[in-house]
Design an enzyme around this catalytic site. Structure first.
Site, PDB file in Angstrom:
ATOM      1  CD  GLU A 139      -3.022  -1.167   0.286  1.00 21.74           C
ATOM      2  OE1 GLU A 139      -3.011  -0.333  -0.642  1.00 21.74           O
ATOM      3  OE2 GLU A 139      -3.905  -2.033   0.420  1.00 21.74           O
TER       4      GLU A 139
ATOM      5  CG  HIS B 124      -4.398   0.189   5.393  1.00 18.38           C
ATOM      6  ND1 HIS B 124      -5.783   0.169   5.380  1.00 18.38           N
ATOM      7  CD2 HIS B 124      -4.017  -1.040   4.982  1.00 18.38           C
ATOM      8  CE1 HIS B 124      -6.192  -1.016   4.963  1.00 18.38           C
ATOM      9  NE2 HIS B 124      -5.147  -1.777   4.721  1.00 18.38           N
TER      10      HIS B 124
ATOM     11  CG  HIS C  99      -7.237  -5.269   7.386  1.00 18.23           C
ATOM     12  ND1 HIS C  99      -6.788  -6.429   6.816  1.00 18.23           N
ATOM     13  CD2 HIS C  99      -6.845  -4.275   6.545  1.00 18.23           C
ATOM     14  CE1 HIS C  99      -6.147  -6.155   5.682  1.00 18.23           C
ATOM     15  NE2 HIS C  99      -6.160  -4.850   5.501  1.00 18.23           N
TER      16      HIS C  99
ATOM     17  CD  GLU D 124     -13.618  11.833  22.706  1.00 17.13           C
ATOM     18  OE1 GLU D 124     -14.468  12.253  23.513  1.00 17.13           O
ATOM     19  OE2 GLU D 124     -12.405  12.028  22.839  1.00 17.13           O
TER      20      GLU D 124
ATOM     21  CG  HIS E  59      -9.132  -3.296   2.355  1.00 19.31           C
ATOM     22  ND1 HIS E  59      -8.344  -2.991   1.266  1.00 19.31           N
ATOM     23  CD2 HIS E  59      -8.248  -3.590   3.344  1.00 19.31           C
ATOM     24  CE1 HIS E  59      -7.068  -3.134   1.588  1.00 19.31           C
ATOM     25  NE2 HIS E  59      -6.984  -3.488   2.843  1.00 19.31           N
TER      26      HIS E  59
HETATM   27  O1  2HA Z   1      -0.430  -4.943   4.076  1.00 21.09           O
HETATM   28  O2  2HA Z   1      -3.323  -4.449   4.610  1.00 21.09           O
HETATM   29  O3  2HA Z   1      -4.103  -3.632   2.251  1.00 21.09           O
HETATM   30  C1  2HA Z   1      -1.536  -5.739   3.842  1.00 21.09           C
HETATM   31  C2  2HA Z   1      -2.706  -4.877   3.669  1.00 21.09           C
HETATM   32  C3  2HA Z   1      -3.086  -4.549   2.293  1.00 21.09           C
HETATM   33 ZN    ZN Z   2      -5.303  -3.708   4.014  1.00 18.89          ZN
END
Ligand code: 2HA
Ligand code: ZN
Length: 287
Positions: A128, A152, A154, A182, A223
């Site tokens: 990413e 980033h 999940h 909040e 995602h």
């Molecule tokens: O690095 O999260 O979006 C693995 C991920 C790809």
């Molecule tokens: Zn990811």
């Protein structure tokens, strides 16, 4: 007489001289794993290092081949980033930082990068990297050079909302603002909702960079989530707040449904009390 080899010798050697740029990324990686946001190789972190930090750590750096970037980032020419490695597990960063994290330098034109440290014995920055660098370019300009961190990950509750509901930026932001007091204070500019795009693609890099012209946090449908901040704590805190509100929403639904929530008038009071200016296209006029 042969000296016996000691298992883990490399790890021991590494910790005797640790670059100072590692402290925050080690803590953030551990926190992301502990939160349940970073299964296997999920999630990635990047930090634009200050010239002072780069200067203080040059003794650790090596040179390597320049590698083309997927998408050029002219305004990041000459910048140096600490970035988690592709395929690496965030839960292992604290054990072997030099394997799981690297330092990269962008060339002056913003077209290529080279590795200065890490990704041992061989490796590369996160898949990413495109979205990360696109967002860094935008946020560096928008924040007058103050914002340096992008995360980033999940986070499960916010991803679940993208499965359970028909969302857009307005619907998602209002849902989060209204479920927990909040939220409007922490992200008055709202959360951008980005419909499904391929991870690691130029499309997701461009859409996310565009989104972060106006906001500091975006949700990728089915995602995960990405946020920017002045440091890793700030980016982490944004994600934590969005994810917490999503979790409260999911629990309220599980407990019988969202019967009561903050009104627009109450949101306006909160915004006034904490001196933030919410995005009016989201807050709207009524209910
Ligand atoms: O690095 O999260 O979006 C693995 C991920 C790809
Ligand atoms: Zn990811």
């Amino acid at each position: 007489m042969n000296v016996p080899r000691i298992a883990g010798h490399d790890a021991i050697k590494m910790t005797t001289s640790t670059p100072t740029f590692l402290h925050d990324i080690v803590k953030t990686s551990r926190d992301m794993w502990s939160k349940g946001w970073a299964e296997a190789n999920a999630g990635n972190i990047s930090l634009r290092l200050t010239p002072e930090i780069v200067e203080a750590n040059t003794a650790f750096f090596r040179t390597s081949e320049w590698v083309a970037l997927q998408r050029s980032v002219p305004s990041l020419g000459g910048e140096v980033f600490l970035v988690t490695g592709t395929g690496r597990y965030l839960r292992n960063v604290e054990l072997f930082p030099e394997k799981n994290v690297g330092v990269i330098e962008i060339d002056d034109a913003g077209k290529t990068y080279r590795v200065l440290w890490g990704y041992k014995p061989a490796g590369a920055p996160t898949s990413e990297l495109g979205p990360h660098l696109g967002v860094h370019a935008v946020r560096k300009a928008k924040s007058d050079n103050a914002e340096r961190a992008v995360i980033h990950t999940h986070a499960p509750n916010i991803v679940a909302l993208s499965n359970a509901l028909d969302l857009d930026t307005r619907i998602l932001t209002r849902l989060l603002w209204r479920i927990h007091a909040e939220c409007i204070v922490v992200f008055p500019e709202g959360v951008e909702f980005i419909p499904w795009l391929l991870p690691g693609s130029v499309d997701i890099a461009e859409a996310t960079a565009r989104a972060l012209e106006k906001r500091r946090v975006a949700v990728w449908q089915f995602h995960g989530i990405l946020a920017a901040g002045r440091n890793l704590d700030a980016a982490f805190g944004l994600i934590d707040t969005v994810e917490k509100a999503a979790a409260i929403y999911v629990r309220a639904v599980a407990a019988g449904g969202v019967k009561n929530q903050l009104s627009v008038a109450q949101l306006r009071d909160l915004a006034a009390r904490f001196h933030v200016q919410p995005d009016e296209t989201i807050l709207g006029e009524s209910t």
